[in-house]
Enzyme design. Structure first.
Site, PDB file in Angstrom:
ATOM      1  N   ASP A   1       0.856  -1.191   0.000  1.00 55.51           N
ATOM      2  CA  ASP A   1       0.000   0.000   0.000  1.00 55.51           C
ATOM      3  C   ASP A   1       0.892   1.241   0.000  1.00 55.51           C
ATOM      4  O   ASP A   1       1.969   1.234   0.605  1.00 55.51           O
ATOM      5  CB  ASP A   1      -0.898   0.002   1.251  1.00 55.51           C
TER       6      ASP A   1
ATOM      7  N   LYS B   1      -3.293   5.364 -13.164  1.00 56.07           N
ATOM      8  CA  LYS B   1      -2.073   4.543 -13.096  1.00 56.07           C
ATOM      9  C   LYS B   1      -2.287   3.287 -12.242  1.00 56.07           C
ATOM     10  O   LYS B   1      -1.785   2.212 -12.584  1.00 56.07           O
ATOM     11  CB  LYS B   1      -0.905   5.375 -12.545  1.00 56.07           C
TER      12      LYS B   1
ATOM     13  N   TYR C   1     -11.711   6.785 -13.107  1.00 57.12           N
ATOM     14  CA  TYR C   1     -11.922   5.549 -12.343  1.00 57.12           C
ATOM     15  C   TYR C   1     -12.545   4.475 -13.238  1.00 57.12           C
ATOM     16  O   TYR C   1     -12.045   3.357 -13.334  1.00 57.12           O
ATOM     17  CB  TYR C   1     -12.830   5.850 -11.159  1.00 57.12           C
TER      18      TYR C   1
ATOM     19  N   TYR D   1      -4.421 -11.415 -20.091  1.00 59.67           N
ATOM     20  CA  TYR D   1      -3.401 -12.260 -19.449  1.00 59.67           C
ATOM     21  C   TYR D   1      -3.906 -13.694 -19.280  1.00 59.67           C
ATOM     22  O   TYR D   1      -3.155 -14.647 -19.414  1.00 59.67           O
ATOM     23  CB  TYR D   1      -2.991 -11.670 -18.083  1.00 59.67           C
TER      24      TYR D   1
END
Ligand code: UDP
Length: 313
Positions: free
Chosen positions: A33, A93, A147, A161
């Site tokens: 975090d 990001k 967002y 992925y």
């Protein structure tokens, strides 16, 4: 799973409850975090646990983790409209680069991966309630885009992925969730109304208060999240409480439960504030045998109790 679990955003509201639940289930937890919108105070109750480790880390930078990892929960992001509009680039990001780096970590460790996505991928929905098959209505350059689009990109990357590298991925779409450890000043409606009611100040009801949301108590949400990680379901799955309420009705319940004499005060409605939101949780019921158990009033009582003693941040 019996090995170490990485939780990004583990010092946040949901992340800290997840870390606690994983510790209680016997896991080793590595919490990453950067404290942009979270606080170490959220982890105070378990930070000295022998199976808990905290590393200050911004997931939008490349991540290095020593040793084996069995699972990664990627929760790191600003999450309230006030927060993500205050940190627009960091939010993009965290959703884009943070997802890229954590998926890379999952691939290198052979770990399972869970992306915390959001009901915001549905934007201001034309379909109600929202099933996972609905593609949403999001303005890519609107005030909520940083967002919403970050999470939409994160979902696309997670699926890529899975398809390209065969890693086991999960995507949860989290609807409005509330409970202890929400930051009082994060601008979301429940902490805002409780704080105002306890201080005897007017409750700032945006617009006419006819817009609706469906609020899930944090313990229910965390239970669902862990079930998803332990399941074989790889497509997006809604997690939320289908009990829908208008903002005005919510304000009145909070006045009743706090015993506050505050009045409702109309305040300007934010631009592109979604009109209605309610999860269709048919899939979660079928696949996870999960549904929320805590009724709104019960969850609000617990939250009010916590907020009476909580620090104002
Ligand atoms: N809202 C409100 N007063 C406040 C904060 C929020 O009326 O002080 C409204 C907001 O406009 C929205 C709903 O409550 O219609 C939920 O807002 P929140 O920021 O909690 O979450 P969202 O679902 O919009 O992400």
């Amino acid at each position: 799973m019996s090995g170490r679990i990485v939780v990004t955003g583990g010092a946040g509201f949901l992340g800290s409850h997840l870390c606690e639940a994983l510790l209680a289930a016997g896991k080793r937890v590595l919490c990453l975090d950067n404290h942009l919108t979270s606080s170490s105070a959220n982890c105070a109750g378990f930070s000295s646990h022998p199976r808990f480790e905290f590393v200050a880390c911004d997931v939008s930078e490349p991540i290095h983790v020593e040793g084996a990892v069995e699972g990664i929960y990627h929760l790191a992001s600003a999450a309230s409209p006030v927060d993500y509009q205050r940190y627009p680039i960091q939010t993009l990001k965290a959703g884009a680069l943070g997802t890229y780096h954590t998926l890379g970590l999952a691939r290198s460790k052979g770990a399972r991966y869970l992306l915390a996505s959001t009901s915001e991928v549905y934007g201001d929905p034309e379909v109600h309630p929202q099933p996972e098959s609905y593609w949403g209505r999001v303005n890519p350059v609107g005030p909520r885009a940083v967002y919403d689009e970050a999470k939409r990109f994160a979902e696309a990357l997670t699926v890529a992925y899975h398809r390209a590298h065969g890693i086991r991925t999960h995507i949860i779409r989290i609807f409005n969730t509330y409970g202890p450890r929400m930051r009082m000043g994060d601008g979301r409606v429940i902490p805002a109304f409780i704080q105002q009611a306890l201080a005897g100040k007017p409750l700032t009801v945006h617009g006419e208060g006819k817009q609706s949301r469906s609020f899930c108590y944090v313990a229910d949400l965390i239970d669902g999240m862990v079930r998803v990680m332990d399941s074989d379901h790889d497509g997006p799955i809604n997690l939320g409480n289908p009990e829908e309420v208008t903002v005005e009705a919510l304000a009145r319940v909070i006045l009743e439960l706090t015993g506050s004499a505050s009045r409702l005060a109309p305040a300007p409605r934010p631009e592109e504030d979604p009109e209605r939101r309610r999860p269709d949780i048919t899939l979660a019921r079928q696949v996870l045998h999960w549904e929320p158990k805590v009724p709104l009033k019960t969850g609000l009582q617990k939250t009010i109790e916590w907020m009476r003693g909580a620090p104002v941040r």
